[in-house]
Scaffold this motif. Structure first.
Motif, PDB file in Angstrom:
ATOM      1  N   ASP A  17       0.808  -1.234   0.000  1.00  0.00           N
ATOM      2  CA  ASP A  17       0.000   0.000   0.000  1.00  0.00           C
ATOM      3  C   ASP A  17       0.831   1.270   0.000  1.00  0.00           C
ATOM      4  O   ASP A  17       0.363   2.312  -0.481  1.00  0.00           O
ATOM      5  CB  ASP A  17      -0.932  -0.012   1.219  1.00  0.00           C
ATOM      6  N   ALA A  18       2.042   1.220   0.525  1.00  0.00           N
ATOM      7  CA  ALA A  18       2.922   2.397   0.534  1.00  0.00           C
ATOM      8  C   ALA A  18       4.335   1.931   0.832  1.00  0.00           C
ATOM      9  O   ALA A  18       4.532   0.970   1.591  1.00  0.00           O
ATOM     10  CB  ALA A  18       2.470   3.418   1.577  1.00  0.00           C
ATOM     11  N   SER A  19       5.326   2.621   0.250  1.00  0.00           N
ATOM     12  CA  SER A  19       6.728   2.209   0.404  1.00  0.00           C
ATOM     13  C   SER A  19       7.605   3.434   0.608  1.00  0.00           C
ATOM     14  O   SER A  19       7.358   4.494   0.033  1.00  0.00           O
ATOM     15  CB  SER A  19       7.217   1.450  -0.841  1.00  0.00           C
ATOM     16  N   VAL A  20       8.660   3.237   1.413  1.00  0.00           N
ATOM     17  CA  VAL A  20       9.642   4.298   1.654  1.00  0.00           C
ATOM     18  C   VAL A  20      11.032   3.699   1.554  1.00  0.00           C
ATOM     19  O   VAL A  20      11.315   2.645   2.137  1.00  0.00           O
ATOM     20  CB  VAL A  20       9.460   4.945   3.043  1.00  0.00           C
ATOM     21  N   GLY A  21      11.914   4.368   0.814  1.00  0.00           N
ATOM     22  CA  GLY A  21      13.301   3.934   0.708  1.00  0.00           C
ATOM     23  C   GLY A  21      14.252   5.027   1.165  1.00  0.00           C
ATOM     24  O   GLY A  21      14.108   6.186   0.755  1.00  0.00           O
ATOM     25  N   TYR A  22      15.184   4.664   2.025  1.00  0.00           N
ATOM     26  CA  TYR A  22      16.252   5.568   2.450  1.00  0.00           C
ATOM     27  C   TYR A  22      17.532   5.170   1.725  1.00  0.00           C
ATOM     28  O   TYR A  22      17.956   4.015   1.764  1.00  0.00           O
ATOM     29  CB  TYR A  22      16.510   5.434   3.948  1.00  0.00           C
ATOM     30  N   TYR A  23      18.165   6.142   1.080  1.00  0.00           N
ATOM     31  CA  TYR A  23      19.427   5.971   0.355  1.00  0.00           C
ATOM     32  C   TYR A  23      19.506   4.627  -0.364  1.00  0.00           C
ATOM     33  O   TYR A  23      20.472   3.871  -0.226  1.00  0.00           O
ATOM     34  CB  TYR A  23      20.654   6.186   1.272  1.00  0.00           C
ATOM     35  N   GLY A  24      18.466   4.359  -1.167  1.00  0.00           N
ATOM     36  CA  GLY A  24      18.422   3.128  -1.939  1.00  0.00           C
ATOM     37  C   GLY A  24      19.474   3.123  -3.042  1.00  0.00           C
ATOM     38  O   GLY A  24      19.667   4.127  -3.734  1.00  0.00           O
ATOM     39  N   VAL A  25      20.128   2.000  -3.204  1.00  0.00           N
ATOM     40  CA  VAL A  25      21.197   1.878  -4.198  1.00  0.00           C
ATOM     41  C   VAL A  25      20.659   1.252  -5.483  1.00  0.00           C
ATOM     42  O   VAL A  25      19.752   0.432  -5.468  1.00  0.00           O
ATOM     43  CB  VAL A  25      22.365   1.038  -3.656  1.00  0.00           C
ATOM     44  N   MET A  26      21.209   1.696  -6.605  1.00  0.00           N
ATOM     45  CA  MET A  26      20.961   1.115  -7.936  1.00  0.00           C
ATOM     46  C   MET A  26      19.521   1.310  -8.421  1.00  0.00           C
ATOM     47  O   MET A  26      19.104   0.665  -9.379  1.00  0.00           O
ATOM     48  CB  MET A  26      21.336  -0.378  -7.945  1.00  0.00           C
ATOM     49  N   ILE A  27      18.783   2.201  -7.797  1.00  0.00           N
ATOM     50  CA  ILE A  27      17.421   2.475  -8.263  1.00  0.00           C
ATOM     51  C   ILE A  27      17.456   3.095  -9.656  1.00  0.00           C
ATOM     52  O   ILE A  27      16.553   2.870 -10.476  1.00  0.00           O
ATOM     53  CB  ILE A  27      16.677   3.377  -7.262  1.00  0.00           C
TER      54      ILE A  27
END
Length: 232
Positions: free
Chosen positions: A138-148
């Motif tokens: 339903d909802a997502s959060v990424g902190y300093y995601g790599v290779m996005i």
């Protein structure tokens, strides 16, 4: 709040995934998958689960390296352990990893959650992006995601809200990669990107040399407000 170690079934009968679970004091219809960095379900990740449980969410942190290095807990401030973690990252299959996030989502639903979110860090931030594109979370959060930046072609599949926290001086995500993310994702109606000027990778860890307290608190407040809105 109560906390336990448990196992959840992987998809397709692959095995059982060890996980840390933090339960709120009262039954909750909201769940959070906390996706670790490359350092395993260590004390910092357990603390983040506990914090979500204190906010009234049922929180679970699956062991993302369970297939080849189950149970590792590493400290990024110790050089030998940092290098060990990089080795695990090199062996990791993110396509299998997002299936494990799906398994955690399904497990939360068996516990009575009606709305589920995920929040991930580093490699976990990438998996949060992948979950937004490949699952019905339903909802997502990424902190300093790599290779996005290498996966922006999947952004058309993002149907539910996604927030990404991007430190501009991230030594693992170049300025060019960040620009590509902005170019592809800024126009997306379901995606929100926050830049943090002059900050480096890992600024929102619970403790240690990488943490920047003021900015971590800002990012975490934005995340809490995001989930309060979209998981209500």
């Amino acid at each position: 709040m109560s906390a336990t170690n448990t196992i959840i079934p992987a998809l397709d009968g692959e095995g059982d995934i060890p996980a840390y679970v933090a339960r709120p004091d009262a039954d909750s219809s909201r769940g959070i998958v906390v996706i670790p960095e490359i350092f395993g379900v260590n004390a910092g990740i357990r603390e983040k689960c506990d914090a979500w449980a204190a906010e009234g969410y049922l929180a679970i942190a699956p062991d993302i390296f369970w297939r080849f290095a189950p149970g590792i807990e590493l400290d990024p401030d110790v050089e030998e352990q940092l290098q060990e973690a990089f080795g695990y990252f090199g062996r990791y299959d993110p396509d299998g990893g997002v299936k494990d996030i799906e398994a955690a989502i399904r497990w939360l639903r068996t516990q009575g959650t009606a709305k589920t979110g995920c929040v991930g860090f580093c490699l976990g931030g990438r998996l949060a992006y992948m979950a937004a594109a490949r699952t019905d979370i339903d909802a997502s959060v990424g902190y300093y995601g790599v290779m996005i930046d290498q996966m922006v072609g999947e952004s058309h599949a993002i149907a539910n809200p996604l927030m990404l926290h991007i430190p501009t001086d991230d030594q693992f995500v170049s300025a060019e990669a960040q620009a590509k993310m902005h170019e592809a994702l800024d126009p997306h109606p379901k995606v929100t990107l926050h830049d943090y000027q002059g900050l480096g990778h890992g600024f929102a860890v619970t403790e240690g040399n990488r943490r920047d307290n003021d900015t971590a608190e800002l990012a975490d407040r934005r995340t809490r407000e995001f989930f309060a809105k979209h998981l209500a």
